[in-house]
Design a protein around this motif. Structure first.
Motif, PDB file in Angstrom:
ATOM      1  N   VAL A 187       6.004  -4.964   5.377  1.00 21.15           N
ATOM      2  CA  VAL A 187       6.347  -5.425   6.720  1.00 21.15           C
ATOM      3  C   VAL A 187       7.758  -6.007   6.714  1.00 21.15           C
ATOM      4  N   PRO A 188       8.411  -6.099   7.870  1.00 23.17           N
ATOM      5  CA  PRO A 188       9.753  -6.685   7.898  1.00 23.17           C
ATOM      6  C   PRO A 188       9.768  -8.097   7.294  1.00 23.17           C
ATOM      7  N   PHE A 189      10.780  -8.326   6.483  1.00 21.42           N
ATOM      8  CA  PHE A 189      11.006  -9.624   5.826  1.00 21.42           C
ATOM      9  C   PHE A 189       9.823 -10.053   4.952  1.00 21.42           C
ATOM     10  N   ASP A 190       9.122  -9.065   4.411  1.00 26.89           N
ATOM     11  CA  ASP A 190       8.030  -9.382   3.494  1.00 26.89           C
ATOM     12  C   ASP A 190       8.581 -10.120   2.288  1.00 26.89           C
ATOM     13  N   GLU A 191       7.894 -11.147   1.861  1.00 30.11           N
ATOM     14  CA  GLU A 191       8.369 -11.944   0.738  1.00 30.11           C
ATOM     15  C   GLU A 191       8.200 -11.194  -0.578  1.00 30.11           C
ATOM     16  N   ALA A 192       8.875 -11.670  -1.598  1.00 25.50           N
ATOM     17  CA  ALA A 192       8.741 -11.063  -2.927  1.00 25.50           C
ATOM     18  C   ALA A 192       7.288 -11.141  -3.373  1.00 25.50           C
ATOM     19  N   ARG A 193       6.873 -10.119  -4.111  1.00 20.87           N
ATOM     20  CA  ARG A 193       5.488 -10.055  -4.581  1.00 20.87           C
ATOM     21  C   ARG A 193       5.469 -10.068  -6.107  1.00 20.87           C
ATOM     22  N   ALA A 194       4.537 -10.836  -6.650  1.00 20.53           N
ATOM     23  CA  ALA A 194       4.389 -10.921  -8.107  1.00 20.53           C
ATOM     24  C   ALA A 194       3.495  -9.791  -8.600  1.00 20.53           C
ATOM     25  N   LYS A 195       3.578  -9.508  -9.878  1.00 17.05           N
ATOM     26  CA  LYS A 195       2.666  -8.541 -10.496  1.00 17.05           C
ATOM     27  C   LYS A 195       1.225  -8.975 -10.220  1.00 17.05           C
ATOM     28  N   GLY A 196       0.392  -8.017  -9.828  1.00 16.54           N
ATOM     29  CA  GLY A 196      -0.996  -8.307  -9.518  1.00 16.54           C
ATOM     30  C   GLY A 196      -1.248  -8.649  -8.070  1.00 16.54           C
ATOM     31  N   ALA A 197      -0.179  -8.862  -7.285  1.00 16.78           N
ATOM     32  CA  ALA A 197      -0.360  -9.156  -5.877  1.00 16.78           C
ATOM     33  C   ALA A 197      -0.905  -7.919  -5.139  1.00 16.78           C
ATOM     34  N   GLU A 198      -1.590  -8.154  -4.044  1.00 13.52           N
ATOM     35  CA  GLU A 198      -2.182  -7.062  -3.284  1.00 13.52           C
ATOM     36  C   GLU A 198      -1.159  -6.503  -2.298  1.00 13.52           C
ATOM     37  N   VAL A 199      -1.058  -5.180  -2.250  1.00 13.19           N
ATOM     38  CA  VAL A 199      -0.179  -4.522  -1.286  1.00 13.19           C
ATOM     39  C   VAL A 199      -0.963  -3.477  -0.511  1.00 13.19           C
ATOM     40  N   SER A 200      -0.462  -3.135   0.667  1.00 13.37           N
ATOM     41  CA  SER A 200      -1.076  -2.147   1.520  1.00 13.37           C
ATOM     42  C   SER A 200      -0.387  -0.807   1.306  1.00 13.37           C
TER      43      SER A 200
END
Length: 390
Positions: free
Chosen positions: A373-386
């Protein structure tokens, strides 16, 4: 710029389903059923044996009992008579159950000597009778609209329906544009490339039920583009590829406007695919896709697939999304919704490092579009994504 959701909603509002035609059942797989069908008979039309064995009266099928075999029933050939006390009928799978019988003893559970059978002590106590109407009854519906699967075709055949009302195959005209393009097999000049996204989109659209016309490459001049639009006037939807941006050689919007395009929107907040436009060209939906091959293919999934569903009279909505865990960290996203090429296996998602919109080799490896999504924050390893499965 419009959001992707708003752009899709506005695009779908431009579309009217194609007419209905009636075709033979044998040709209907993959087509869209337009009108709900109802069974013309009950299935099975009679109580039928589910196994090879002996039709008996349930109260007499006790272990050690002996019964006299008085006849035979096979599929397509019923036993003409009725069971009385102490009797059995040899029966085969699919045969009508004789009058007076209410149980099938499978052949493995009897010993036969001439016309006399003995029931085994450890016999299977299952009934093995398929009741009349156990599958469906006359008048049972197969609901429309639906894309007909092989399973649906089998069901319609059993319902005794030989011809099916379906939506006509939508005629989609694909117009590639650009002086830089040549067709596969031709020899490109020193400043030219091979036209590819028109072939990819043709395959995508045909795999979802369209009939696609690949029109000749329109060059970067008004007369060539106008000639292409003339060729596309009988189509149910027109798709242009390239020439929709704001450069001096991007003429599609202006030439289309001069030839009857009522533009609904232009530019959307997505990456890749920002220079996308849509409107009505003489009453026909027209979609202008970006020229970069990955951009056009991504937009084909995000916009053309739902648009094709709408033309076919199916429920039209954004493609369904799933979730997975990141196999690695991912940086923050920018101001546009980003559809990133990636690979999902066993619930784990790898987002490819190279995301340039010209890299078809990267797209070919992908089985997912990861949605940021716009301006999505950084995601760590293991985080859930769509993601959207490809």
């Amino acid at each position: 710029m419009l959001s992707t959701d708003e752009a899709l909603s506005r695009l779908l509002s431009l579309i009217t389903p194609v007419p209905v035609e009636t075709i033979p059942l044998a040709d209907a797989c993959g087509r869209v059923l337009a009108i709900t069908q109802t069974a013309r008979r009950t299935q099975p039309p009679f109580a039928a044996s589910a196994m090879d064995g002996y039709a008996v009266r349930a109260g007499e099928a006790e272990p050690g009992a002996q019964l006299n075999v008085i006849g035979e029933a096979a599929a397509g050939s019923h036993f003409d008579g009725s069971l009385s006390e102490g009797q059995a009928v040899r029966i085969f799978t699919g045969a009508p159950v004789p009058d007076g019988a209410d149980e099938i003893v499978i052949q493995e559970d009897v010993t036969r000597d001439g016309d006399r059978i003995t029931i085994h002590k450890d016999r299977d106590r299952a009934n093995y009778i398929r009741p009349a109407g156990g599958d469906f009854k006359q008048g049972a519906p197969l609901d429309a609209p639906r894309r007909l699967t092989p399973q649906d075709i089998a069901l319609l055949a059993a319902m005794n329906i030989p011809e099916i009302p379906v939506r006509k195959r939508p005629r989609i005209a694909l117009i590639p544009t650009g002086d830089e393009l040549v067709s596969p097999g031709e020899t490109p000049g020193p400043d030219q490339i091979i036209s590819s996204n028109n072939f990819g989109l043709k395959a995508l659209l045909e795999s979802h039920g369209a009939s696609v016309a690949l029109l000749p490459i329109a060059r970067d001049n008004a007369s060539s583009l106008a000639a292409a639009f003339d060729l596309a006037r009988e189509a149910d939807m027109i798709v242009t590829l390239g020439g929709a941006s704001v450069g001096d050689h991007d003429l599609v919007r202006d030439v289309a406007g001069d030839n009857g395009l009522d533009l609904d929107f232009y530019k959307i907040a997505m990456r890749p695919g920002k220079p996308l436009m849509a409107g009505l060209f003489g009453g026909t939906p027209m979609i202008g896709l970006p020229g970069n091959p990955v951009s056009s293919m991504v937009c084909g999934h995000i916009f053309l697939r739902p648009a094709l569903d709408a033309i076919l009279g199916l429920p039209a909505r954004a493609l369904p999304r799933k979730t997975a865990r990141l196999a690695h960290a991912l940086g923050p996203n920018g101001p546009r919704e980003h559809y990133m090429r990636g690979s999902v296996h066993d619930g784990e998602c790898e987002v490819f490092e190279r995301q340039d919109s010209s890299l078809l080799s990267v797209l070919s490896r992908a089985n997912a579009l990861v949605v940021r999504v716009p301006f999505d924050e950084a995601r760590a390893k293991g985080a859930e994504v769509s993601f959207i499965p490809l």
